[in-house]
Design an enzyme around this catalytic site. Sequence first.
Site, PDB file in Angstrom:
ATOM      1  N   HIS A   1       0.932  -1.049   0.014  1.00  0.00           N
ATOM      2  CA  HIS A   1      -0.117   0.054   0.099  1.00  0.00           C
ATOM      3  C   HIS A   1       0.953   1.231  -0.111  1.00  0.00           C
ATOM      4  O   HIS A   1       1.742   1.283   0.619  1.00  0.00           O
ATOM      5  CB  HIS A   1      -0.901   0.297   1.313  1.00  0.00           C
ATOM      6  CG  HIS A   1      -2.023  -0.708   1.101  1.00  0.00           C
ATOM      7  ND1 HIS A   1      -3.342  -0.502   1.590  1.00  0.00           N
ATOM      8  CD2 HIS A   1      -2.308  -1.837   0.412  1.00  0.00           C
ATOM      9  CE1 HIS A   1      -4.137  -1.475   1.387  1.00  0.00           C
ATOM     10  NE2 HIS A   1      -3.579  -2.434   0.611  1.00  0.00           N
TER      11      HIS A   1
ATOM     12  N   TYR B   1      -9.064   5.557   7.919  1.00  0.00           N
ATOM     13  CA  TYR B   1      -9.165   6.073   9.254  1.00  0.00           C
ATOM     14  C   TYR B   1     -10.241   6.946   9.412  1.00  0.00           C
ATOM     15  O   TYR B   1      -9.997   8.182   8.857  1.00  0.00           O
ATOM     16  CB  TYR B   1      -7.746   6.680   9.933  1.00  0.00           C
ATOM     17  CG  TYR B   1      -6.762   5.371  10.005  1.00  0.00           C
ATOM     18  CD1 TYR B   1      -6.079   4.907   9.033  1.00  0.00           C
ATOM     19  CD2 TYR B   1      -6.493   4.772  11.330  1.00  0.00           C
ATOM     20  CE1 TYR B   1      -5.022   4.000   9.350  1.00  0.00           C
ATOM     21  CE2 TYR B   1      -5.381   3.815  11.683  1.00  0.00           C
ATOM     22  CZ  TYR B   1      -4.733   3.369  10.530  1.00  0.00           C
ATOM     23  OH  TYR B   1      -3.916   2.535  10.730  1.00  0.00           O
TER      24      TYR B   1
ATOM     25  N   PRO C   1      -3.752   0.140  18.877  1.00  0.00           N
ATOM     26  CA  PRO C   1      -3.352  -0.181  17.586  1.00  0.00           C
ATOM     27  C   PRO C   1      -3.842   0.631  16.353  1.00  0.00           C
ATOM     28  O   PRO C   1      -3.590   0.442  15.236  1.00  0.00           O
ATOM     29  CB  PRO C   1      -4.435  -1.535  17.368  1.00  0.00           C
ATOM     30  CG  PRO C   1      -5.483  -1.410  18.367  1.00  0.00           C
ATOM     31  CD  PRO C   1      -4.975  -0.652  19.651  1.00  0.00           C
TER      32      PRO C   1
ATOM     33  N   LYS D   1       1.338  -0.502  15.202  1.00  0.00           N
ATOM     34  CA  LYS D   1       2.783  -0.497  15.702  1.00  0.00           C
ATOM     35  C   LYS D   1       2.947  -1.907  16.413  1.00  0.00           C
ATOM     36  O   LYS D   1       4.199  -2.147  16.576  1.00  0.00           O
ATOM     37  CB  LYS D   1       2.946   0.801  16.448  1.00  0.00           C
ATOM     38  CG  LYS D   1       3.328   1.949  15.735  1.00  0.00           C
ATOM     39  CD  LYS D   1       4.372   1.895  14.444  1.00  0.00           C
ATOM     40  CE  LYS D   1       3.940   2.899  13.492  1.00  0.00           C
ATOM     41  NZ  LYS D   1       4.655   2.479  12.278  1.00  0.00           N
TER      42      LYS D   1
ATOM     43  N   TYR E   1       4.387   6.160  10.130  1.00  0.00           N
ATOM     44  CA  TYR E   1       3.259   5.098   9.796  1.00  0.00           C
ATOM     45  C   TYR E   1       4.190   3.946   9.002  1.00  0.00           C
ATOM     46  O   TYR E   1       3.861   2.830   9.297  1.00  0.00           O
ATOM     47  CB  TYR E   1       2.083   5.516   8.795  1.00  0.00           C
ATOM     48  CG  TYR E   1       1.029   4.556   8.934  1.00  0.00           C
ATOM     49  CD1 TYR E   1       1.187   3.541   7.705  1.00  0.00           C
ATOM     50  CD2 TYR E   1       0.097   4.389   9.870  1.00  0.00           C
ATOM     51  CE1 TYR E   1      -0.009   2.803   7.795  1.00  0.00           C
ATOM     52  CE2 TYR E   1      -1.009   3.527   9.977  1.00  0.00           C
ATOM     53  CZ  TYR E   1      -0.979   2.883   8.790  1.00  0.00           C
ATOM     54  OH  TYR E   1      -2.156   1.823   8.687  1.00  0.00           O
TER      55      TYR E   1
HETATM   56  P1  FAS Z   1       1.773 -12.285  21.308  1.00  0.00           P
HETATM   57  O1  FAS Z   1       0.872 -11.835  22.577  1.00  0.00           O
HETATM   58  O2  FAS Z   1       1.395 -12.084  20.098  1.00  0.00           O
HETATM   59  O3  FAS Z   1       2.423 -13.556  21.719  1.00  0.00           O
HETATM   60  C1  FAS Z   1       2.901 -14.136  23.033  1.00  0.00           C
HETATM   61  C2  FAS Z   1       2.588 -15.794  22.939  1.00  0.00           C
HETATM   62  O4  FAS Z   1       3.128 -16.173  24.147  1.00  0.00           O
HETATM   63  C3  FAS Z   1       1.416 -16.074  22.778  1.00  0.00           C
HETATM   64  O5  FAS Z   1       1.262 -17.069  21.638  1.00  0.00           O
HETATM   65  C4  FAS Z   1       0.843 -16.805  24.117  1.00  0.00           C
HETATM   66  O6  FAS Z   1       0.093 -17.968  23.879  1.00  0.00           O
HETATM   67  C5  FAS Z   1       2.267 -17.268  24.507  1.00  0.00           C
HETATM   68  N1  FAS Z   1       2.422 -17.291  26.028  1.00  0.00           N
HETATM   69  C6  FAS Z   1       1.648 -16.461  27.022  1.00  0.00           C
HETATM   70  N2  FAS Z   1       2.053 -16.865  28.167  1.00  0.00           N
HETATM   71  C7  FAS Z   1       2.970 -17.923  28.029  1.00  0.00           C
HETATM   72  C8  FAS Z   1       3.435 -18.822  28.991  1.00  0.00           C
HETATM   73  N3  FAS Z   1       3.405 -18.707  30.233  1.00  0.00           N
HETATM   74  N4  FAS Z   1       4.323 -19.707  28.707  1.00  0.00           N
HETATM   75  C9  FAS Z   1       4.399 -19.915  27.223  1.00  0.00           C
HETATM   76  N5  FAS Z   1       3.844 -19.195  26.295  1.00  0.00           N
HETATM   77  C10 FAS Z   1       3.179 -18.321  26.641  1.00  0.00           C
HETATM   78  N6  FAS Z   1      -1.128  -4.888  16.723  1.00  0.00           N
HETATM   79  C11 FAS Z   1      -1.202  -4.163  15.484  1.00  0.00           C
HETATM   80  O7  FAS Z   1      -0.322  -3.637  15.204  1.00  0.00           O
HETATM   81  N7  FAS Z   1      -2.560  -4.098  14.894  1.00  0.00           N
HETATM   82  C12 FAS Z   1      -3.883  -4.626  15.346  1.00  0.00           C
HETATM   83  O8  FAS Z   1      -4.798  -4.486  14.846  1.00  0.00           O
HETATM   84  C13 FAS Z   1      -3.477  -5.443  16.589  1.00  0.00           C
HETATM   85  N8  FAS Z   1      -4.767  -6.077  17.228  1.00  0.00           N
HETATM   86  C14 FAS Z   1      -4.685  -6.850  18.303  1.00  0.00           C
HETATM   87  C15 FAS Z   1      -5.758  -7.444  18.731  1.00  0.00           C
HETATM   88  C16 FAS Z   1      -5.563  -8.423  20.059  1.00  0.00           C
HETATM   89  C17 FAS Z   1      -6.782  -8.885  20.645  1.00  0.00           C
HETATM   90  C18 FAS Z   1      -4.320  -8.229  20.762  1.00  0.00           C
HETATM   91  C19 FAS Z   1      -4.381  -9.172  22.160  1.00  0.00           C
HETATM   92  C20 FAS Z   1      -3.472  -7.605  20.180  1.00  0.00           C
HETATM   93  C21 FAS Z   1      -3.445  -6.839  18.999  1.00  0.00           C
HETATM   94  N9  FAS Z   1      -2.384  -6.256  18.315  1.00  0.00           N
HETATM   95  C22 FAS Z   1      -2.500  -5.478  17.302  1.00  0.00           C
HETATM   96  C23 FAS Z   1      -1.198  -6.261  18.956  1.00  0.00           C
HETATM   97  C24 FAS Z   1      -0.551  -7.541  18.602  1.00  0.00           C
HETATM   98  O9  FAS Z   1      -0.331  -7.419  17.279  1.00  0.00           O
HETATM   99  C25 FAS Z   1       0.804  -7.667  19.349  1.00  0.00           C
HETATM  100  O10 FAS Z   1       1.644  -6.422  19.348  1.00  0.00           O
HETATM  101  C26 FAS Z   1       1.565  -8.800  18.976  1.00  0.00           C
HETATM  102  O11 FAS Z   1       0.985  -9.802  18.880  1.00  0.00           O
HETATM  103  C27 FAS Z   1       3.072  -8.692  19.560  1.00  0.00           C
HETATM  104  O12 FAS Z   1       3.469  -9.969  19.566  1.00  0.00           O
HETATM  105  P2  FAS Z   1       4.343 -10.885  20.864  1.00  0.00           P
HETATM  106  O13 FAS Z   1       4.958  -9.996  21.608  1.00  0.00           O
HETATM  107  O14 FAS Z   1       4.988 -12.007  20.177  1.00  0.00           O
HETATM  108  O15 FAS Z   1       2.944 -11.296  21.743  1.00  0.00           O
HETATM  109  C1  PHB Z   2      -5.636  -4.302  10.661  1.00  0.00           C
HETATM  110  O1  PHB Z   2      -5.705  -4.482   9.204  1.00  0.00           O
HETATM  111  O2  PHB Z   2      -5.859  -5.110  11.469  1.00  0.00           O
HETATM  112  C2  PHB Z   2      -5.105  -3.097  11.174  1.00  0.00           C
HETATM  113  C3  PHB Z   2      -4.543  -1.848  10.292  1.00  0.00           C
HETATM  114  C4  PHB Z   2      -4.283  -0.647  10.891  1.00  0.00           C
HETATM  115  C5  PHB Z   2      -4.400  -0.485  12.339  1.00  0.00           C
HETATM  116  C6  PHB Z   2      -4.744  -1.518  13.248  1.00  0.00           C
HETATM  117  C7  PHB Z   2      -5.074  -2.559  12.582  1.00  0.00           C
HETATM  118  O3  PHB Z   2      -4.033   0.704  12.544  1.00  0.00           O
END
Ligand code: FAS
Ligand code: PHB
Length: 393
Positions: free
Chosen positions: A73, A202, A295, A299, A387
């Site tokens: 994009h 947005y 989000p 980032k 961004y």
């Molecule tokens: P993660 O949380 O992805 O991974 C951690 C892992 O550790 C998981 O697989 C978990 O099962 C495991 N774990 C936990 N406790 C443990 C233990 N005791 N022992 C072993 N394993 C364990 N970011 C965006 O940029 N855009 C978005 O739209 C967006 N939407 C999101 C929606 C939700 C519901 C959430 C929760 C986060 C969202 N995020 C978004 C942020 C997300 O993308 C995180 O920044 C990203 O997953 C970070 O990656 P990790 O640090 O690897 O953590």
């Molecule tokens: C998404 O596509 O999940 C998305 C895109 C932009 C954002 C957050 C989430 O700022």
Amino acid sequence: MTDTQVGIIGAGPAGLLLSYLLQLEGVDAVLLETRRREYIEKRVRAGVCEQPTVELLREIGVGGRMEEEGMPHHGLSLRFDGEDHRIALTELTGRSITVYGQQEIVKDLIAAHVDKGLPIEFEVSDVALHDLDTERPRVTYTDADGNARELNCAVIAGCDGFHGVSRPSIPAGGLRTFDHEYPFAWLGVLARTPPSHEELIYTRHERGFALHSMRSPEITRLYLQVDPRDTIENWSDDRIWAELERRLETTSADFTLREGPVLEKSITPMRSFVVEPMQYGRLFLAGDAAHIVPPTGAKGMNLAIADVRNLSRALTDLLRRNRTDRAESYSDTCLQRVWRAEHFSWYMTSMLHTDPQADEFQHRLQLSQLRYTASSTAAATSLAENYVGLPFD
Ligand code: FAS
Ligand code: PHB
């Protein structure tokens, strides 16, 4: 009892990428994950990859499917007062983003581990960290077959997300936390319908923020600002589409919101959170275990990837070259980028969300910021360079 150089807790983007980067450098690691492989490969989360993330995954040979299926994009739109204002990301910065779901990156990294026979232990439980302030930290856990296990390491990497066990394993006083909660949450929807626009939109609307994003030419990803106390049970599919219609309304003739079957919907609370330092003894924190961003700036996942790029270099120096400088500066190095992303995510969130506690003065400030960003090349360039992702240091 087994030994490894690095015990990695958590197989999200941070843990998986760290494990793969370390093995490329000949550093031995074991990756422990509580969930099943199928669960984490289906978990819908982030969607936007910064250019540095894309370049890193391509560089280490894990970017093949992203090249084929990811969607580059070159701009995004800010929609307010019913009008669209395009931010020409690539024209302004020479860089771009790629829309490619986080779960696709997780699948690609797991496949790369399987291809190389690299160990990932899924469905572990009772994970506990010990002796973090020694040079022989340990992880005890129960494996998928119910056996008690102990992992003796030189280093532990806490990549287990915001609700993991690593950060709480640090003794009181071992770190400082910065926490900010927002008076809103995001209701995320995945729908089987072609995107209604070729780029992200947005939207700031009196009724609340909305975001139009996507996952493929057939799948649309949409978000609605909701009250943090709201529950998904209050949101039927019809109510979601009706609210999206109202908030995405626009005077531009060529926009029609395409509805379709909802495949997944959930509400995610919004917060900013940082711990300093991102380390205690031989425990190094990375990704959501160390910081959370709203989000709105896309980032979260990208920060996790930047952290583990630093951490893999620091641990390779420490464990293969006996050089400690990068490990000693790991936290400071990461926190520069973390705080920049925290500010940008707060800025995008404050500019676009309708704060129920805000007064008319604050609403006017918000609209002024949007109009300035939409009309000033300098302001648009500042948004664009944050961004698409500032270059890795
Ligand atoms: P993660 O949380 O992805 O991974 C951690 C892992 O550790 C998981 O697989 C978990 O099962 C495991 N774990 C936990 N406790 C443990 C233990 N005791 N022992 C072993 N394993 C364990 N970011 C965006 O940029 N855009 C978005 O739209 C967006 N939407 C999101 C929606 C939700 C519901 C959430 C929760 C986060 C969202 N995020 C978004 C942020 C997300 O993308 C995180 O920044 C990203 O997953 C970070 O990656 P990790 O640090 O690897 O953590
Ligand atoms: C998404 O596509 O999940 C998305 C895109 C932009 C954002 C957050 C989430 O700022």
